[in-house]
Design a protein around this motif. Structure first.
Motif, mmCIF file in Angstrom:
data_model
loop_
_atom_site.group_PDB
_atom_site.id
_atom_site.type_symbol
_atom_site.label_atom_id
_atom_site.label_comp_id
_atom_site.label_asym_id
_atom_site.label_seq_id
_atom_site.Cartn_x
_atom_site.Cartn_y
_atom_site.Cartn_z
ATOM 1 N N ALA A 253 0.845 -1.204 0.000
ATOM 2 C CA ALA A 253 0.000 0.000 0.000
ATOM 3 C C ALA A 253 0.881 1.256 0.000
ATOM 4 C CB ALA A 253 -0.904 -0.015 1.229
ATOM 5 N N TYR A 254 1.960 1.240 0.811
ATOM 6 C CA TYR A 254 2.866 2.380 0.860
ATOM 7 C C TYR A 254 3.473 2.620 -0.519
ATOM 8 C CZ TYR A 254 2.922 2.401 6.007
ATOM 9 O OH TYR A 254 2.596 2.499 7.325
ATOM 10 N N PHE A 255 3.884 1.522 -1.136
ATOM 11 C CA PHE A 255 4.526 1.626 -2.442
ATOM 12 C C PHE A 255 3.600 2.351 -3.427
ATOM 13 C CE2 PHE A 255 5.803 0.201 -6.623
ATOM 14 C CZ PHE A 255 7.180 0.257 -6.551
ATOM 15 N N HIS A 256 2.320 1.961 -3.413
ATOM 16 C CA HIS A 256 1.378 2.578 -4.352
ATOM 17 C C HIS A 256 1.052 4.019 -3.990
ATOM 18 C CE1 HIS A 256 0.979 -1.595 -5.711
ATOM 19 N NE2 HIS A 256 0.933 -0.960 -6.873
ATOM 20 N N MET A 257 1.035 4.278 -2.678
ATOM 21 C CA MET A 257 0.773 5.667 -2.259
ATOM 22 C C MET A 257 1.896 6.593 -2.723
ATOM 23 S SD MET A 257 -0.960 6.095 1.404
ATOM 24 C CE MET A 257 -0.432 4.820 2.403
ATOM 25 N N LEU A 258 3.097 6.011 -2.854
ATOM 26 C CA LEU A 258 4.237 6.835 -3.282
ATOM 27 C C LEU A 258 4.257 7.004 -4.798
ATOM 28 C CD1 LEU A 258 6.878 5.350 -0.847
ATOM 29 C CD2 LEU A 258 6.339 7.783 -1.028
ATOM 30 N N LYS A 259 3.370 6.247 -5.462
ATOM 31 C CA LYS A 259 3.390 6.283 -6.923
ATOM 32 C C LYS A 259 2.376 7.307 -7.440
ATOM 33 C CE LYS A 259 4.415 2.970 -10.404
ATOM 34 N NZ LYS A 259 4.359 1.599 -10.797
ATOM 35 N N ASP A 260 1.149 6.962 -7.227
ATOM 36 C CA ASP A 260 0.126 7.872 -7.728
ATOM 37 C C ASP A 260 -1.008 7.869 -6.719
ATOM 38 O OD1 ASP A 260 -1.212 9.558 -9.426
ATOM 39 O OD2 ASP A 260 -2.308 7.896 -10.342
ATOM 40 N N SER A 261 -1.050 8.880 -5.921
ATOM 41 C CA SER A 261 -2.066 8.907 -4.870
ATOM 42 C C SER A 261 -2.479 10.355 -4.687
ATOM 43 C CB SER A 261 -1.456 8.395 -3.566
ATOM 44 O OG SER A 261 -0.391 9.246 -3.193
ATOM 45 N N ARG A 262 -3.490 10.541 -3.862
ATOM 46 C CA ARG A 262 -3.910 11.917 -3.596
ATOM 47 C C ARG A 262 -2.757 12.695 -2.958
ATOM 48 N NH1 ARG A 262 -8.206 14.770 0.436
ATOM 49 N NH2 ARG A 262 -6.965 16.672 0.421
ATOM 50 N N LEU A 263 -1.950 11.988 -2.131
ATOM 51 C CA LEU A 263 -0.839 12.675 -1.464
ATOM 52 C C LEU A 263 0.128 13.276 -2.486
ATOM 53 C CD1 LEU A 263 0.697 13.319 1.191
ATOM 54 C CD2 LEU A 263 1.860 11.132 0.931
ATOM 55 N N VAL A 264 0.590 12.442 -3.420
ATOM 56 C CA VAL A 264 1.584 12.925 -4.395
ATOM 57 C C VAL A 264 0.938 13.928 -5.357
ATOM 58 C CG1 VAL A 264 3.185 12.237 -6.217
ATOM 59 C CG2 VAL A 264 2.937 10.812 -4.186
ATOM 60 N N ARG A 265 -0.268 13.587 -5.815
ATOM 61 C CA ARG A 265 -0.929 14.521 -6.760
ATOM 62 C C ARG A 265 -1.246 15.850 -6.075
ATOM 63 N NH1 ARG A 265 -5.609 12.018 -7.757
ATOM 64 N NH2 ARG A 265 -5.017 9.969 -7.054
ATOM 65 N N GLY A 266 -1.701 15.748 -4.810
ATOM 66 C CA GLY A 266 -2.043 16.962 -4.053
ATOM 67 C C GLY A 266 -0.817 17.847 -3.855
ATOM 68 N N ALA A 267 0.319 17.202 -3.535
ATOM 69 C CA ALA A 267 1.551 17.979 -3.329
ATOM 70 C C ALA A 267 1.968 18.641 -4.635
ATOM 71 C CB ALA A 267 2.653 17.070 -2.789
ATOM 72 N N GLU A 268 1.826 17.904 -5.740
ATOM 73 C CA GLU A 268 2.175 18.486 -7.052
ATOM 74 C C GLU A 268 1.301 19.712 -7.334
ATOM 75 O OE1 GLU A 268 3.817 14.553 -9.445
ATOM 76 O OE2 GLU A 268 1.739 15.200 -9.740
#
Ligand code: PEP
Ligand code: MG
Length: 626
Positions: A125-140
């Motif tokens: 789950a962590y691996f996928h969250m680091l790939k494409d998730s609301r967290l990464v997209r939101g930070a972008e």
């Protein structure tokens, strides 16, 4: 360089300070020495000895600068680079998670299959969250929209997502919130290249912490029973990291260039905080010399400890109050052991660091009450927090971006007045603690009368609120004093004396701001000189203003802990000195040996000088019985 595991030998646990009059020392390069057959080469590094004592142990190398997340603005043209930085960090974090996954899978025999499956699932789950998730997209999106740096964008996104989860009061969502924080933290660590927070607290006994830079917050986490010494490439004598190391009694050398390239975790290291020397792979002779020095220091410490019960009185019968500077409650044992006449400076910001949120009124009250009770009738001077500069507390300084990290920005009283609700909470806690013994309140970084007046209003408001609540507080409000640590404050000391009850001279910052020298910067540390005539004149001016207005004045900067400066400070009129507890015995010994009449005469002669070399010579001449 050998990485042969080295067994920690011993550490000198003495905390007595052996400060030096600052002098021009430029850190030297390492020199190889003593090639011993089949033994690793001994390497000697010189830097600034900022916390006295000697320690030997096993290197625990911490790479990468330790920084809290600081927000700063970027320009439109920097957006693409910042997005790339975020993607690279996410990619690195994914590789770390994948490595962890294969490690865990390899442990299938030693831990239960069920546990392996669960951890594997979580890491997936962590691996996928680091790939494409609301967290990464939101930070972008935040980098694009708000034009802020990547770590601040990740931090803001974590807050936004988890706040939503917390509002739903659901245990499952709360756990997901924790996962997002964990992934976000890993991402930020890769952005600032910082290891997991708190890990320094868990190092094994006998470790010598070696780093490029240690923040005061990192240092406050160290367990002095486990850490034999500290050595770092960055930092100066008056930095808060140095002050913290002294407070914990851990030998420390800062400003050591090239250290990290010659040392690996597991190497044996000797830290000499008296000489400002770090020895990697010490030879048999160095180890022998260490043992000898350790026994000498223990003997000296026992001798000075016997002074604890004696009053600090000059040969001509003048009583001097020697108080302690305190950062963490754990220092109180040492404060009582040396017989300090109370706490002359409680740097309350250290009670607030390394926590995600500030403690509330009750928690602050309990902390302060315990310190007040332990001082048994001696005054406790609580300085309102001096966040900012090198002491960063995200929840206080974060919203001010780079200004919160700047030595000329939102720090000290400015920051407190910008967040009056926090100042009032602290004042309420202080007022309640004052019901248990004498307390004084001290304001840091004051530059104007308006700041003192504004703080007084908040204090009065806090008292009114407590009265309405029926809380037990003293009838008279505690004395409210100001730190004289900015040239502006020293130059208006006569006016400040009209609106405040006492002065505390902060010679560390006063030197920094007068000479325009960052006290934590190793490259200009040789120019940092509290004996510069400009600094001495400001101190003299403030002392004279206090005397004329009949308000007490103390020195609580590092000058106070240097026995070579004691006669000068007393000669300028100070009768209260506050310092790291471990320095009190040596300063007391100096006071017992000196004659105040002679010291006053010599201080006048020193104040007539404009040449630092002549000042130094006069000081040295005066080191015999005055
Ligand atoms: C000073 O500046 O001298 C002082 C005592 O305060 P701090 O070292 O915490 O800045
Ligand atoms: Mg200061």
């Amino acid at each position: 360089m050998s990485s042969e595991p080295a067994r920690p030998i011993a550490t000198d646990r003495q905390t007595d300070n052996q400060p030096t009059v600052p002098h021009a020392t430029v850190p030297q390069r390492a020199t190889g020495k003593d090639m011993i057959e089949d033994a690793p080469i001994e390497l000697i590094f010189d830097g600034f000895g900022v916390s006295p004592g000697i320690g030997m142990g096993t290197a625990h190398v911490r790479e990468g600068a330790a920084t809290d997340v600081t927000e700063y603005r970027i320009t439109g043209t920097q957006v693409a680079a910042e997005l790339k930085r975020l993607r690279t960090a996410a990619e690195r974090a994914r590789r770390q998670v994948a490595r962890l996954q294969s490690k865990i899978r390899g442990k299938a025999k030693s831990i239960s299959a069920l546990a392996v499956e669960e951890i594997d699932y979580l890491l997936d789950a962590y691996f996928h969250m680091l790939k494409d998730s609301r967290l990464v997209r939101g930070a972008e999106a935040r980098i694009n929209r708000d034009r802020i740096n990547a770590e601040a964008a990740v931090q803001a996104e974590i807050e936004a997502i988890t706040q939503g989860f917390e509002a739903m009061h659901d245990p499952y969502l709360a756990a997901r919130g924790d996962d997002i924080r964990e992934v976000g933290r890993r991402l930020i660590q890769n952005l600032v290249r910082k290891p997991a927070p708190g890990y320094l607290a868990a190092v094994s006994k006998g470790s010598v912490i070696v780093a490029d830079e240690l923040t005061p917050a990192d240092t406050a986490l160290l367990d002095p029973d486990k850490v034999a010494g500290i050595a770092a490439m960055a930092g100066g004598r008056q930095s808060h990291t140095a002050i913290m190391a002294r407070a914990l009694g851990v030998p420390c050398v800062l400003g050591v260039p090239g250290l990290l390239s010659a040392i690996r975790s597991g190497d044996r290291v000797y830290v000499d905080g008296d000489l400002g020397r770090v020895v990697v792979n010490p030879s048999a002779e160095t180890i022998q010399a260490f043992r000898l020095r350790r026994s000498e220091r223990l003997r000296e410490k026992r001798r000075l400890t016997r002074l604890a019960k004696r009053a600090a009185v000059t040969r001509d019968g003048v009583d001097i109050q020697l108080q302690a500077n305190v950062e963490l409650p754990m220092e109180m044992d040492a404060v009582l052991e040396v017989g300090a006449a109370g706490v002359g400076l409680l740097r309350s910001e250290f009670l607030f660091i390394n926590r995600p949120t500030l403690p509330g009124e009750d928690e602050q009250y309990e902390l302060l009450r315990d310190i007040v009770i332990r001082c048994q009738g001696h005054p406790v001077t609580v300085r309102t927090p001096d966040f900012g500069g090198d002491v960063r507390v995200e929840s206080m300084t974060g919203e001010f971006g780079q200004s919160g990290a700047s030595l000329l920005g939102m720090r000290g009283i400015r920051l407190s007045l910008a967040r009056p609700e926090h100042l009032e909470t602290q004042f309420r806690a202080i007022l309640r603690a004052a019901a248990h013994g004498p307390v004084r309140i001290l304001l840091p970084l004051v530059t104007s009368l308006a700041e003192v007046r504004a703080a007084k209003e908040i204090l009065a408001r806090a008292a009114r609120r407590l009265h309405r609540r029926g809380a037990a507080i003293p009838i008279a409000l505690p004395p409210l004093g100001v730190m004289i640590e900015v040239p502006a404050a020293a130059l208006i000391a006569d006016a400040l004396a009209q609106v405040s009850d006492f002065f505390a001279i902060g010679s560390n910052d006063l030197t920094m701001y007068t000479l325009a020298i960052d006290r934590g910067d190793q490259w200009v540390a040789h120019l940092y000189d509290p004996l510069h005539p400009a600094v001495l004149r400001l101190i003299q001016f403030a002392a004279a203003a206090a005397l004329r207005s009949r308000i007490p004045a103390s020195v609580c900067g590092e000058m106070a802990s240097d026995p070579r400066l004691t006669a000068l400070l007393l000669g300028l009129g100070f009768r209260e000195l506050s310092m790291t507890a471990s320095s009190i015995p040596k300063v007391k010994q100096r006071i017992l040996d000196l004659d105040l009449g002679a010291a006053t005469y010599r201080a006048q002669r020193i104040m007539e000088q404009t040449d630092p070399v002549r000042i130094q010579a006069l000081l040295e001449e005066g080191m015999g019985p005055a």
